[in-house]
Design a protein around this motif. Sequence first.
Motif, mmCIF file in Angstrom:
data_model
loop_
_atom_site.group_PDB
_atom_site.id
_atom_site.type_symbol
_atom_site.label_atom_id
_atom_site.label_comp_id
_atom_site.label_asym_id
_atom_site.label_seq_id
_atom_site.Cartn_x
_atom_site.Cartn_y
_atom_site.Cartn_z
ATOM 1 N N LEU A 14 1.064 -1.195 0.177
ATOM 2 C CA LEU A 14 -0.104 0.143 -0.080
ATOM 3 C C LEU A 14 0.819 1.277 0.154
ATOM 4 O O LEU A 14 2.168 1.183 0.217
ATOM 5 C CB LEU A 14 -1.114 0.010 1.259
ATOM 6 C CG LEU A 14 -1.784 -1.140 1.462
ATOM 7 C CD1 LEU A 14 -2.966 -1.047 2.565
ATOM 8 C CD2 LEU A 14 -2.882 -1.280 0.087
ATOM 9 N N SER A 15 0.241 2.381 -0.354
ATOM 10 C CA SER A 15 0.807 3.620 -0.163
ATOM 11 C C SER A 15 -0.008 4.309 0.640
ATOM 12 O O SER A 15 -1.098 4.902 0.381
ATOM 13 C CB SER A 15 0.605 4.367 -1.732
ATOM 14 O OG SER A 15 1.215 5.599 -1.554
ATOM 15 N N GLY A 16 0.549 4.386 1.782
ATOM 16 C CA GLY A 16 -0.137 5.062 3.176
ATOM 17 C C GLY A 16 -1.194 4.207 3.653
ATOM 18 O O GLY A 16 -1.351 2.913 3.067
ATOM 19 N N LYS A 17 -1.640 4.520 4.820
ATOM 20 C CA LYS A 17 -2.460 3.461 5.555
ATOM 21 C C LYS A 17 -3.865 3.876 5.138
ATOM 22 O O LYS A 17 -4.262 4.781 4.209
ATOM 23 C CB LYS A 17 -2.546 4.229 7.093
ATOM 24 C CG LYS A 17 -1.276 4.059 7.739
ATOM 25 C CD LYS A 17 -1.493 4.384 9.041
ATOM 26 C CE LYS A 17 -0.180 4.019 9.857
ATOM 27 N NZ LYS A 17 -0.358 4.644 11.448
ATOM 28 N N PRO A 18 -4.790 2.852 5.249
ATOM 29 C CA PRO A 18 -6.129 2.837 4.744
ATOM 30 C C PRO A 18 -7.065 3.958 5.510
ATOM 31 O O PRO A 18 -6.521 4.652 6.651
ATOM 32 C CB PRO A 18 -6.878 1.622 5.212
ATOM 33 C CG PRO A 18 -5.458 0.681 5.122
ATOM 34 C CD PRO A 18 -4.574 1.606 5.796
ATOM 35 N N ARG A 19 -7.922 4.626 4.913
ATOM 36 C CA ARG A 19 -8.570 5.717 5.679
ATOM 37 C C ARG A 19 -10.126 5.330 5.521
ATOM 38 O O ARG A 19 -10.504 5.199 4.684
ATOM 39 C CB ARG A 19 -8.369 6.909 4.612
ATOM 40 C CG ARG A 19 -9.082 8.236 5.406
ATOM 41 C CD ARG A 19 -8.863 9.566 4.634
ATOM 42 N NE ARG A 19 -7.456 9.990 4.974
ATOM 43 C CZ ARG A 19 -6.805 10.339 5.943
ATOM 44 N NH1 ARG A 19 -7.706 10.798 7.038
ATOM 45 N NH2 ARG A 19 -5.792 10.753 6.045
ATOM 46 N N LEU A 103 -17.611 3.394 4.507
ATOM 47 C CA LEU A 103 -16.859 2.779 3.687
ATOM 48 C C LEU A 103 -15.104 3.237 3.917
ATOM 49 O O LEU A 103 -15.029 3.847 4.902
ATOM 50 C CB LEU A 103 -16.684 3.479 2.079
ATOM 51 C CG LEU A 103 -18.275 3.349 1.561
ATOM 52 C CD1 LEU A 103 -18.138 4.092 0.194
ATOM 53 C CD2 LEU A 103 -18.330 1.514 1.124
ATOM 54 N N PHE A 104 -14.418 2.305 3.505
ATOM 55 C CA PHE A 104 -12.956 2.640 3.725
ATOM 56 C C PHE A 104 -12.050 2.454 2.507
ATOM 57 O O PHE A 104 -12.609 1.668 1.838
ATOM 58 C CB PHE A 104 -12.134 1.994 4.968
ATOM 59 C CG PHE A 104 -12.111 0.495 5.028
ATOM 60 C CD1 PHE A 104 -11.092 -0.157 4.142
ATOM 61 C CD2 PHE A 104 -12.912 -0.208 5.525
ATOM 62 C CE1 PHE A 104 -10.992 -1.596 4.218
ATOM 63 C CE2 PHE A 104 -12.715 -1.762 5.714
ATOM 64 C CZ PHE A 104 -11.600 -2.325 5.013
ATOM 65 N N ARG A 105 -11.110 3.332 2.230
ATOM 66 C CA ARG A 105 -10.158 3.241 1.099
ATOM 67 C C ARG A 105 -8.945 2.640 1.265
ATOM 68 O O ARG A 105 -8.056 3.021 2.072
ATOM 69 C CB ARG A 105 -10.203 4.933 0.795
ATOM 70 C CG ARG A 105 -9.373 5.109 -0.682
ATOM 71 C CD ARG A 105 -9.272 6.347 -0.717
ATOM 72 N NE ARG A 105 -7.829 6.938 0.175
ATOM 73 C CZ ARG A 105 -7.745 7.958 0.669
ATOM 74 N NH1 ARG A 105 -8.272 9.057 0.239
ATOM 75 N NH2 ARG A 105 -6.683 8.349 1.662
ATOM 76 N N VAL A 106 -8.680 1.889 0.340
ATOM 77 C CA VAL A 106 -7.378 1.402 0.120
ATOM 78 C C VAL A 106 -6.627 1.924 -1.169
ATOM 79 O O VAL A 106 -7.112 1.644 -1.976
ATOM 80 C CB VAL A 106 -7.293 -0.061 0.172
ATOM 81 C CG1 VAL A 106 -5.897 -0.728 -0.083
ATOM 82 C CG2 VAL A 106 -7.876 -0.745 1.505
ATOM 83 N N ARG A 107 -5.387 2.306 -1.126
ATOM 84 C CA ARG A 107 -4.672 2.824 -2.047
ATOM 85 C C ARG A 107 -3.292 1.991 -2.081
ATOM 86 O O ARG A 107 -2.452 2.025 -1.067
ATOM 87 C CB ARG A 107 -4.477 4.438 -1.811
ATOM 88 C CG ARG A 107 -3.659 5.068 -2.997
ATOM 89 C CD ARG A 107 -3.731 6.647 -2.806
ATOM 90 N NE ARG A 107 -5.059 7.047 -3.031
ATOM 91 C CZ ARG A 107 -5.464 8.181 -2.657
ATOM 92 N NH1 ARG A 107 -4.713 9.244 -2.183
ATOM 93 N NH2 ARG A 107 -6.963 8.679 -2.788
ATOM 94 N N PHE A 108 -3.157 1.730 -3.312
ATOM 95 C CA PHE A 108 -2.026 0.657 -3.594
ATOM 96 C C PHE A 108 -0.461 1.915 -4.069
ATOM 97 O O PHE A 108 -0.665 2.437 -4.582
ATOM 98 C CB PHE A 108 -2.258 -0.237 -4.589
ATOM 99 C CG PHE A 108 -3.217 -1.252 -4.133
ATOM 100 C CD1 PHE A 108 -2.615 -2.406 -3.433
ATOM 101 C CD2 PHE A 108 -4.492 -1.120 -4.201
ATOM 102 C CE1 PHE A 108 -3.454 -3.550 -3.375
ATOM 103 C CE2 PHE A 108 -5.264 -2.335 -3.549
ATOM 104 C CZ PHE A 108 -4.899 -3.319 -3.067
#
Length: 445
Positions: A14-19, A103-108
């Motif tokens: 991931l790029s950063g933590k989930p939000r 919802l939560f967001r995951v960014r790769f």
Amino acid sequence: MNSKWHSTQLSSLLSGKPRNGLYKGAEYQGVGCRWIKMKDIYGSDFIKNQAMMLIDATPSEIERFGCEDGDLLFGRTSLTLEGIGDCALLCQPRDTPIFESNLFRVRFDRSKADPRFFYYFFKSPQGKELIQSIAKQTAATSITATDLIGLDVPCPDLAEQHKVSGFLHALDDRITLLRETSATLEAIAQALFKSWFVDFDPVRAKAEGLEPEGLDMATAALFPDSFEESELGLVPRGWLASTLDDISDVGIGKTPPRKEAHWFSESPDDMRWVSIRDMGSSGAFLTETSEYLTADAVSRFNVRRVPDNTVLLSFKMTIGRVAITSGEMTTNEAIAHCKITEQSPLASEYIYLHLRQFDYSTLSSTSSIADAVNSKTVKAISILIPDADVAAAFQRTVSVIFDRVKTVQQQAKALTQLRNTLLPRLINGQLRLPEAEVMVEEVCA
């Protein structure tokens, strides 16, 4: 798993933590930027630029909760274990939508992971099973972003991820194109029906001394050149006002006792049993059902068998869903069917198109249509019977269109079933891409 593949913790990709998403009260809703809600991700798969609710958000909120191409959005809660962790992939948004707190967001990190590959992984049976393994069940089933990113996931090298996701995406594009083709063909049939039997364009043209547009001379000659009063108002001279019950055998389905589970089945070898939900997910032709009835149930409860190429109409709870049967099946009691007989002056395609454009609000003088509509009301639905030669000319045209719709739907169904079979095997490295490509071409041949 392919020996070249390995597993790794999702957090390492991931790029950063989930939000987690943004909560906003009703007073902020209706203006501003697009706001992705949990209902938008269910059944959507790829979120592009669909119309969504608008929300008034500050620049800092947009910066913190904004979504970009390749973000994966997960639902945090569900009423059922099966529904938990559903996800959708954001694809090339034209702006920066934000997402709600459910919802939560995951960014790769794009140097390590292809977001589309992991979208497909989490849509696969193994991915769903992994998410269910971290679900917490209290008043509602829920997952946390922390637990999700702690999961071990299959991770081939980046080039292989791109190949697998590209193949699956191309397959999805094929399926989407087929569905769009089917919808376009049906729209053509609907437009012709509206021109001939709702707006009466050929008759109006002849009444004004003009040649009807788009018709050859032989077909144009079939239409009258004047109107007369009827129960339906002004209609072309010689055409008749009638009802569904007059032009077809209208029947209603049944539901065996739900507490007696042995009457129901999930086996395709049993009799297909149509629900309103099935009609909502079908195209013009209904081919699949989520449940089946055993032969004993059909016999014991005298459930009507609905023949092939029969129009179905939902008339309880959800009013006005229409489909045509593809093969023999049965329905529940919320669905009526219009069986064509030897005496029927109209074909199923005409009835289908009529019911697709019918204004069901006219069936009730009260605000609650659902309470007013019953089997008697359905049978009394008005329908216009054109001259037999006009009806025959229309049928010759639309039957070709509907045959094509049916073929396209069958192709989409076959590719969808193949996609669902290939997905878990490709995503785990159990199937080589060349083999999968051959299987797709065989289905499309």
